[in-house]
Scaffold this motif. Structure first.
Motif, PDB file in Angstrom:
ATOM      1  N   GLN A   1       8.411   2.009  -8.507  1.00  0.00           N
ATOM      2  CA  GLN A   1       8.027   1.763  -7.117  1.00  0.00           C
ATOM      3  C   GLN A   1       8.265   0.309  -6.721  1.00  0.00           C
ATOM      4  O   GLN A   1       8.649   0.018  -5.582  1.00  0.00           O
ATOM      5  CB  GLN A   1       6.569   2.151  -6.888  1.00  0.00           C
ATOM      6  N   ALA A   2       8.035  -0.617  -7.645  1.00  0.00           N
ATOM      7  CA  ALA A   2       8.318  -2.029  -7.371  1.00  0.00           C
ATOM      8  C   ALA A   2       9.806  -2.245  -7.113  1.00  0.00           C
ATOM      9  O   ALA A   2      10.196  -3.075  -6.280  1.00  0.00           O
ATOM     10  CB  ALA A   2       7.850  -2.894  -8.539  1.00  0.00           C
ATOM     11  N   LYS A   3      10.630  -1.484  -7.819  1.00  0.00           N
ATOM     12  CA  LYS A   3      12.076  -1.583  -7.586  1.00  0.00           C
ATOM     13  C   LYS A   3      12.423  -1.126  -6.186  1.00  0.00           C
ATOM     14  O   LYS A   3      13.267  -1.738  -5.503  1.00  0.00           O
ATOM     15  CB  LYS A   3      12.823  -0.761  -8.634  1.00  0.00           C
ATOM     16  N   ARG A   4      11.786  -0.048  -5.719  1.00  0.00           N
ATOM     17  CA  ARG A   4      12.020   0.431  -4.358  1.00  0.00           C
ATOM     18  C   ARG A   4      11.567  -0.599  -3.328  1.00  0.00           C
ATOM     19  O   ARG A   4      12.250  -0.834  -2.323  1.00  0.00           O
ATOM     20  CB  ARG A   4      11.266   1.737  -4.122  1.00  0.00           C
ATOM     21  N   LEU A   5      10.417  -1.201  -3.585  1.00  0.00           N
ATOM     22  CA  LEU A   5       9.880  -2.197  -2.663  1.00  0.00           C
ATOM     23  C   LEU A   5      10.674  -3.497  -2.712  1.00  0.00           C
ATOM     24  O   LEU A   5      10.882  -4.163  -1.695  1.00  0.00           O
ATOM     25  CB  LEU A   5       8.411  -2.458  -2.997  1.00  0.00           C
TER      26      LEU A   5
ATOM     27  N   ASP B   1       0.805  -1.221   0.000  1.00  0.00           N
ATOM     28  CA  ASP B   1       0.000   0.000   0.000  1.00  0.00           C
ATOM     29  C   ASP B   1       0.836   1.270   0.000  1.00  0.00           C
ATOM     30  O   ASP B   1       0.511   2.244  -0.679  1.00  0.00           O
ATOM     31  CB  ASP B   1      -0.952   0.002   1.197  1.00  0.00           C
ATOM     32  N   ALA B   2       1.905   1.278   0.770  1.00  0.00           N
ATOM     33  CA  ALA B   2       2.715   2.492   0.892  1.00  0.00           C
ATOM     34  C   ALA B   2       3.458   2.827  -0.397  1.00  0.00           C
ATOM     35  O   ALA B   2       3.905   3.968  -0.578  1.00  0.00           O
ATOM     36  CB  ALA B   2       3.715   2.331   2.042  1.00  0.00           C
ATOM     37  N   TYR B   3       3.591   1.867  -1.309  1.00  0.00           N
ATOM     38  CA  TYR B   3       4.330   2.080  -2.548  1.00  0.00           C
ATOM     39  C   TYR B   3       3.410   2.285  -3.754  1.00  0.00           C
ATOM     40  O   TYR B   3       3.885   2.615  -4.837  1.00  0.00           O
ATOM     41  CB  TYR B   3       5.251   0.889  -2.818  1.00  0.00           C
ATOM     42  N   CYS B   4       2.115   2.062  -3.565  1.00  0.00           N
ATOM     43  CA  CYS B   4       1.160   2.123  -4.669  1.00  0.00           C
ATOM     44  C   CYS B   4       0.460   3.475  -4.739  1.00  0.00           C
ATOM     45  O   CYS B   4       0.344   4.192  -3.742  1.00  0.00           O
ATOM     46  CB  CYS B   4       0.082   1.041  -4.500  1.00  0.00           C
ATOM     47  N   ASP B   5      -0.025   3.813  -5.933  1.00  0.00           N
ATOM     48  CA  ASP B   5      -1.016   4.859  -6.082  1.00  0.00           C
ATOM     49  C   ASP B   5      -2.386   4.200  -5.977  1.00  0.00           C
ATOM     50  O   ASP B   5      -2.607   3.108  -6.533  1.00  0.00           O
ATOM     51  CB  ASP B   5      -0.870   5.564  -7.431  1.00  0.00           C
TER      52      ASP B   5
ATOM     53  N   LEU C   1      -2.222   0.819  -8.013  1.00  0.00           N
ATOM     54  CA  LEU C   1      -1.315   0.764  -9.141  1.00  0.00           C
ATOM     55  C   LEU C   1       0.123   0.802  -8.648  1.00  0.00           C
ATOM     56  O   LEU C   1       0.504   1.690  -7.890  1.00  0.00           O
ATOM     57  CB  LEU C   1      -1.571   1.968 -10.066  1.00  0.00           C
ATOM     58  N   LEU C   2       0.902  -0.170  -9.091  1.00  0.00           N
ATOM     59  CA  LEU C   2       2.307  -0.258  -8.696  1.00  0.00           C
ATOM     60  C   LEU C   2       3.169  -0.166  -9.942  1.00  0.00           C
ATOM     61  O   LEU C   2       3.136  -1.046 -10.806  1.00  0.00           O
ATOM     62  CB  LEU C   2       2.573  -1.576  -7.959  1.00  0.00           C
ATOM     63  N   SER C   3       3.922   0.914 -10.056  1.00  0.00           N
ATOM     64  CA  SER C   3       4.793   1.109 -11.214  1.00  0.00           C
ATOM     65  C   SER C   3       6.085   0.321 -11.057  1.00  0.00           C
ATOM     66  O   SER C   3       6.445  -0.122  -9.956  1.00  0.00           O
ATOM     67  CB  SER C   3       5.117   2.595 -11.384  1.00  0.00           C
ATOM     68  N   ASP C   4       6.808   0.191 -12.169  1.00  0.00           N
ATOM     69  CA  ASP C   4       8.077  -0.527 -12.116  1.00  0.00           C
ATOM     70  C   ASP C   4       9.084   0.177 -11.203  1.00  0.00           C
ATOM     71  O   ASP C   4       9.857  -0.470 -10.485  1.00  0.00           O
ATOM     72  CB  ASP C   4       8.659  -0.724 -13.516  1.00  0.00           C
TER      73      ASP C   4
END
Length: 258
Positions: free
Chosen positions: A84-88, A57-61, A79-82
């Motif tokens: 943000q997924a890299k950060r997570l 949740d904290a990484y998604c829009d 929505l999880l972008s590439d």
């Protein structure tokens, strides 16, 4: 997060936009809890009772649909972008599937998930509003691939895996050389031969848009659904999404994945 602003309205009643304040995000998490835990009976690993919260949740829009008259959130997806997924450290789908081959493809990826609609608003208007805002988000963000886990509930006898894949059709199965494999295949004792659930309307819409379904499904034990991995090239969406997705699925109500 600096993500693109997406806002689509249905005249006089509904507005879809990316939530920018904590209260709206909490309202979306409350809706998700009501739909997934209370209605569907899913086992949610949430730190706060009454809210559907997890590490993503904290990484998604959070893209929501607001009823302007009632002033409440009636639809939501995240929505999880590439980037943000890299950060997570991973996409949600990577917890269910081996995706190294897919993620090696050129271009930007956007993952959609946790989509739900208030049971009092199920129908074409909310889905149309949500999808319109999603299309704007994809275009503004320059994404090349939309992906996620599309969920299929069991019928009374279990999961008709073979029947579902026959309905999907060989021409809509993604290339085997990309090596998509489920981390938790549907166990034999959960499978059946009789097709009692079919292909959900929302997944049918993605298939008509040209999406691929990859490999065998994964069993999501917490939701008791089988998830199929879906990948859609964004270039096939432009100029076609309203006719195929909105117009073709007026009764699409609820998906836990795409």
């Amino acid at each position: 997060m600096g993500a693109p602003e997406s806002r689509t309205s249905r005249p006089g009643r509904l507005t879809a936009f990316v939530a920018r304040d904590e209260a709206t995000i909490v309202a979306a998490q409350k809706l998700r809890y009501r739909v997934f835990a209370e209605e569907m009976g899913a086992r949610l690993h949430t730190p706060i009772d009454g809210l559907d919260i997890d590490e993503f949740d904290a990484y998604c829009d959070h893209l929501v649909v607001m009823d302007n008259r009632e002033r409440r959130v009636i639809g939501s997806t995240r929505l999880l972008s590439d980037s943000q997924a890299k950060r997570l450290g991973r996409f949600y789908s990577e917890g269910e599937f081996s995706l190294s081959g897919v993620l090696a493809l050129k271009g930007r990826f956007l993952e959609i998930g946790r989509t739900c609609v208030d049971p009092n608003y199920r129908g074409g208007a909310v889905i149309a509003c949500l999808w319109g805002a999603l299309s704007e988000y994809v275009t503004q963000g320059g994404f090349d691939h939309l992906m996620g886990c599309a969920s299929i509930p069991p019928g009374p006898s279990g999961f008709a895996v073979d029947a579902v894949y026959r309905n999907v059709g060989e021409g809509r199965l993604g290339p085997a050389e990309l090596g998509v494999r489920p981390r938790h295949p549907v166990p034999a004792w959960k499978r059946c031969q009789r097709d009692e659930s079919g292909v959900p309307p929302l997944l049918q819409a993605y298939l008509r848009l040209g999406a691929w379904v990859f490999g065998e499904p994964c069993w999501d034990e917490d939701f008791d659904v089988m998830d199929v991995f879906v990948l859609l090239k964004m270039e096939r969406l432009q100029g076609r999404y309203e006719r195929h997705f909105v117009g073709g699925e007026r009764n699409a109500a609820l998906q836990t994945g795409l």
